[in-house]
Design a protein around this motif. Structure first.
Motif, PDB file in Angstrom:
ATOM      1  N   MET A 105       5.226 -64.495 -14.521  1.00 34.66           N
ATOM      2  CA  MET A 105       6.225 -64.062 -14.916  1.00 34.66           C
ATOM      3  C   MET A 105       7.294 -64.882 -14.008  1.00 34.66           C
ATOM      4  O   MET A 105       8.624 -65.487 -14.026  1.00 34.66           O
ATOM      5  N   TYR A 106       7.003 -65.208 -12.779  1.00 43.04           N
ATOM      6  CA  TYR A 106       7.401 -66.534 -12.043  1.00 43.04           C
ATOM      7  C   TYR A 106       7.275 -67.965 -12.163  1.00 43.04           C
ATOM      8  O   TYR A 106       7.008 -68.347 -11.044  1.00 43.04           O
ATOM      9  N   ALA A 107       6.104 -68.459 -12.806  1.00 44.44           N
ATOM     10  CA  ALA A 107       5.753 -69.306 -13.268  1.00 44.44           C
ATOM     11  C   ALA A 107       4.711 -69.711 -12.303  1.00 44.44           C
ATOM     12  O   ALA A 107       4.875 -71.245 -11.780  1.00 44.44           O
ATOM     13  N   MET A 108       4.006 -69.283 -11.435  1.00 47.53           N
ATOM     14  CA  MET A 108       3.640 -69.752 -10.416  1.00 47.53           C
ATOM     15  C   MET A 108       2.211 -70.399 -11.078  1.00 47.53           C
ATOM     16  O   MET A 108       1.252 -69.818 -11.501  1.00 47.53           O
ATOM     17  N   THR A 109       1.917 -71.876 -10.911  1.00 49.50           N
ATOM     18  CA  THR A 109       0.531 -72.290 -11.115  1.00 49.50           C
ATOM     19  C   THR A 109      -0.147 -72.224 -10.668  1.00 49.50           C
ATOM     20  O   THR A 109      -0.084 -71.911  -9.420  1.00 49.50           O
ATOM     21  N   ASP A 110      -1.323 -73.209 -10.481  1.00 44.32           N
ATOM     22  CA  ASP A 110      -2.998 -72.902 -10.027  1.00 44.32           C
ATOM     23  C   ASP A 110      -2.382 -73.546  -8.661  1.00 44.32           C
ATOM     24  O   ASP A 110      -2.889 -73.012  -7.953  1.00 44.32           O
ATOM     25  N   GLU A 111      -1.744 -74.648  -9.176  1.00 50.13           N
ATOM     26  CA  GLU A 111      -1.104 -75.491  -8.205  1.00 50.13           C
ATOM     27  C   GLU A 111      -0.445 -75.820  -6.704  1.00 50.13           C
ATOM     28  O   GLU A 111      -0.706 -74.991  -5.558  1.00 50.13           O
ATOM     29  N   VAL A 112       0.674 -74.039  -7.300  1.00 50.26           N
ATOM     30  CA  VAL A 112       1.590 -73.451  -6.457  1.00 50.26           C
ATOM     31  C   VAL A 112       0.549 -72.317  -5.256  1.00 50.26           C
ATOM     32  O   VAL A 112       0.896 -72.234  -4.143  1.00 50.26           O
ATOM     33  N   VAL A 113       0.220 -72.286  -5.953  1.00 51.50           N
ATOM     34  CA  VAL A 113      -1.296 -70.693  -5.453  1.00 51.50           C
ATOM     35  C   VAL A 113      -1.763 -71.516  -5.105  1.00 51.50           C
ATOM     36  O   VAL A 113      -2.403 -71.015  -3.785  1.00 51.50           O
ATOM     37  N   ALA A 114      -2.275 -72.343  -4.938  1.00 51.46           N
ATOM     38  CA  ALA A 114      -2.801 -73.185  -3.667  1.00 51.46           C
ATOM     39  C   ALA A 114      -2.456 -73.876  -2.750  1.00 51.46           C
ATOM     40  O   ALA A 114      -2.822 -73.543  -1.562  1.00 51.46           O
ATOM     41  N   GLN A 115      -1.367 -74.074  -3.123  1.00 49.67           N
ATOM     42  CA  GLN A 115       0.001 -74.943  -1.694  1.00 49.67           C
ATOM     43  C   GLN A 115       0.156 -73.234  -0.950  1.00 49.67           C
ATOM     44  O   GLN A 115       0.113 -73.371   0.047  1.00 49.67           O
ATOM     45  N   THR A 116       0.439 -72.149  -1.656  1.00 48.97           N
ATOM     46  CA  THR A 116       0.937 -71.180  -0.850  1.00 48.97           C
ATOM     47  C   THR A 116      -0.388 -70.303  -0.506  1.00 48.97           C
ATOM     48  O   THR A 116       0.000 -70.157   1.160  1.00 48.97           O
ATOM     49  N   LEU A 117      -1.889 -69.912  -0.385  1.00 47.81           N
ATOM     50  CA  LEU A 117      -2.617 -69.731  -0.422  1.00 47.81           C
ATOM     51  C   LEU A 117      -2.576 -70.502   1.111  1.00 47.81           C
ATOM     52  O   LEU A 117      -2.533 -70.164   2.198  1.00 47.81           O
ATOM     53  N   ARG A 118      -2.763 -71.870   1.050  1.00 48.34           N
ATOM     54  CA  ARG A 118      -3.036 -72.673   2.880  1.00 48.34           C
ATOM     55  C   ARG A 118      -1.282 -72.451   3.524  1.00 48.34           C
ATOM     56  O   ARG A 118      -1.752 -72.738   4.703  1.00 48.34           O
ATOM     57  N   THR A 119      -0.571 -72.511   3.156  1.00 52.06           N
ATOM     58  CA  THR A 119       0.594 -72.144   3.834  1.00 52.06           C
ATOM     59  C   THR A 119       0.271 -71.032   4.757  1.00 52.06           C
ATOM     60  O   THR A 119       0.825 -70.719   5.908  1.00 52.06           O
ATOM     61  N   VAL A 120      -0.154 -69.941   3.693  1.00 50.47           N
ATOM     62  CA  VAL A 120      -0.457 -68.612   4.873  1.00 50.47           C
ATOM     63  C   VAL A 120      -1.189 -69.127   5.217  1.00 50.47           C
ATOM     64  O   VAL A 120      -1.602 -68.543   7.112  1.00 50.47           O
ATOM     65  N   VAL A 121      -2.631 -69.483   5.252  1.00 46.88           N
ATOM     66  CA  VAL A 121      -4.107 -69.153   6.513  1.00 46.88           C
ATOM     67  C   VAL A 121      -3.802 -69.913   7.602  1.00 46.88           C
ATOM     68  O   VAL A 121      -3.821 -69.950   8.400  1.00 46.88           O
ATOM     69  N   ARG A 122      -2.676 -71.369   7.209  1.00 49.70           N
ATOM     70  CA  ARG A 122      -2.406 -72.293   8.424  1.00 49.70           C
ATOM     71  C   ARG A 122      -1.744 -71.696   9.407  1.00 49.70           C
ATOM     72  O   ARG A 122      -1.388 -72.011  10.076  1.00 49.70           O
ATOM     73  N   GLN A 123      -1.008 -70.821   8.892  1.00 50.45           N
ATOM     74  CA  GLN A 123       0.167 -69.902  10.524  1.00 50.45           C
ATOM     75  C   GLN A 123      -1.456 -68.814  10.692  1.00 50.45           C
ATOM     76  O   GLN A 123      -0.244 -67.873  11.207  1.00 50.45           O
ATOM     77  N   GLY A 124      -2.137 -68.591  10.189  1.00 49.92           N
ATOM     78  CA  GLY A 124      -3.529 -68.026  11.155  1.00 49.92           C
ATOM     79  C   GLY A 124      -3.251 -66.436  10.213  1.00 49.92           C
ATOM     80  O   GLY A 124      -3.531 -65.167  10.401  1.00 49.92           O
ATOM     81  N   LEU A 125      -2.145 -66.222   8.823  1.00 47.73           N
ATOM     82  CA  LEU A 125      -1.925 -64.877   8.358  1.00 47.73           C
ATOM     83  C   LEU A 125      -3.345 -64.933   7.347  1.00 47.73           C
ATOM     84  O   LEU A 125      -3.637 -65.549   7.152  1.00 47.73           O
ATOM     85  N   ARG A 126      -3.697 -63.496   6.413  1.00 47.17           N
ATOM     86  CA  ARG A 126      -4.930 -63.796   5.657  1.00 47.17           C
ATOM     87  C   ARG A 126      -3.809 -63.622   4.606  1.00 47.17           C
ATOM     88  O   ARG A 126      -3.298 -62.812   4.232  1.00 47.17           O
ATOM     89  N   ALA A 127      -4.948 -64.034   3.964  1.00 51.37           N
ATOM     90  CA  ALA A 127      -4.300 -64.933   2.097  1.00 51.37           C
ATOM     91  C   ALA A 127      -5.091 -63.667   0.933  1.00 51.37           C
ATOM     92  O   ALA A 127      -6.676 -63.488   1.234  1.00 51.37           O
TER      93      ALA A 127
END
Ligand code: PGA
Length: 238
Positions: A105-127
């Motif tokens: 519904m919000y056009a989240m592509t595989d590429e954005v998913v990968a970027q988001t995952l990296r943004t989350v874990v780089r700050q020490g949160l669990r994805a």
């Protein structure tokens, strides 16, 4: 066997008053329960998080708080977005990444998913990386290839040090919110497949959850016969 994990995704339900009510009730239910062998997480809407973490902290409710999504950006002109560092300030420790509703519904592509995952874990949160096929994909017997591609897109090249922060949730789109649960056999086959693909990406002992119309009646069979490490629960978590 990985330590079991159960996540309640409240989606866009419950305003902050209702959220406080539910988390207080959960606190009562969880009191005196043997929770040392299971991890529990609730994932409220953004606007409820502060209220929910306040109750969790003041009443020592034995669970952690997650967010349903996060921006790939840290700050700036991104109207409507919420950054990982903002979530971290609220003591959020988990973030759902690439839920099928956001992909569809919000056009989240595989590429954005990968970027988001990296943004989350780089700050020490669990994805919690969500993957899963639509019904047409399963009917065409392309479900494994489809999920393999989603896993590769999100996890390939992920730095070794972040891998322990990743959990995978298998959520067949056709089972989400439909009352149609995948059979224990379908779940076992796909979770085994996901473990194999994850191992090939050097995520050997990753937790694999199942999500899609999980409730109190079908949960035990899905663990025992479906061989999952836990659940991502939507409707029944309310
Ligand atoms: P459901 O949702 O339990 O309502 O099917 C699961 C999910 O979307 O995470």
């Amino acid at each position: 066997m990985n330590r079991p994990l159960v996540i309640g995704n409240w989606k866009m339900n419950l305003d902050y008053v209702e959220a406080v009510h539910l988390i207080q009730q959960l606190g009562v239910v969880l009191k005196n329960k043997p929770l040392e062998h299971v991890d529990l997480v609730v994932v409220p809407p953004f606007v409820d998080i502060r209220s929910v973490t306040s109750v969790v902290e003041s009443e020592r409710v034995a669970l952690e708080v997650g967010a349903q999504h996060a921006s790939v950006h840290d700050a700036g002109a991104h109207t409507g977005e919420v950054s990982v560092s903002m979530l971290q300030r609220l003591n959020v420790t988990w973030v759902l990444v690439g839920h099928s509703e956001r992909r569809a519904m919000y056009a989240m592509t595989d590429e954005v998913v990968a970027q988001t995952l990296r943004t989350v874990v780089r700050q020490g949160l669990r994805a919690v990386l969500c993957v899963g096929e639509e019904l047409s994909v399963r009917e065409a017997q392309n479900d494994r290839d489809f999920v393999t591609a989603q896993l590769h897109a999100a996890l390939e090249g992920l730095d070794e040090k972040w891998r322990p922060l990743v959990t995978i949730a298998y959520e067949p789109v056709w089972a989400i919110g439909t009352g149609l649960t995948a059979s224990t056999e379908q779940v076992r086959e796909m979770t085994e497949h996901i473990r194999t693909v994850a191992a090939s990406l050097s995520l050997g002992d990753v937790r694999v959850l199942y999500g899609g119309s999980v409730n109190a009646e079908n949960a035990a069979a899905l663990v025992n016969e479906g061989h999952v490490d836990g659940f991502l629960v939507g409707g029944a978590s309310l």
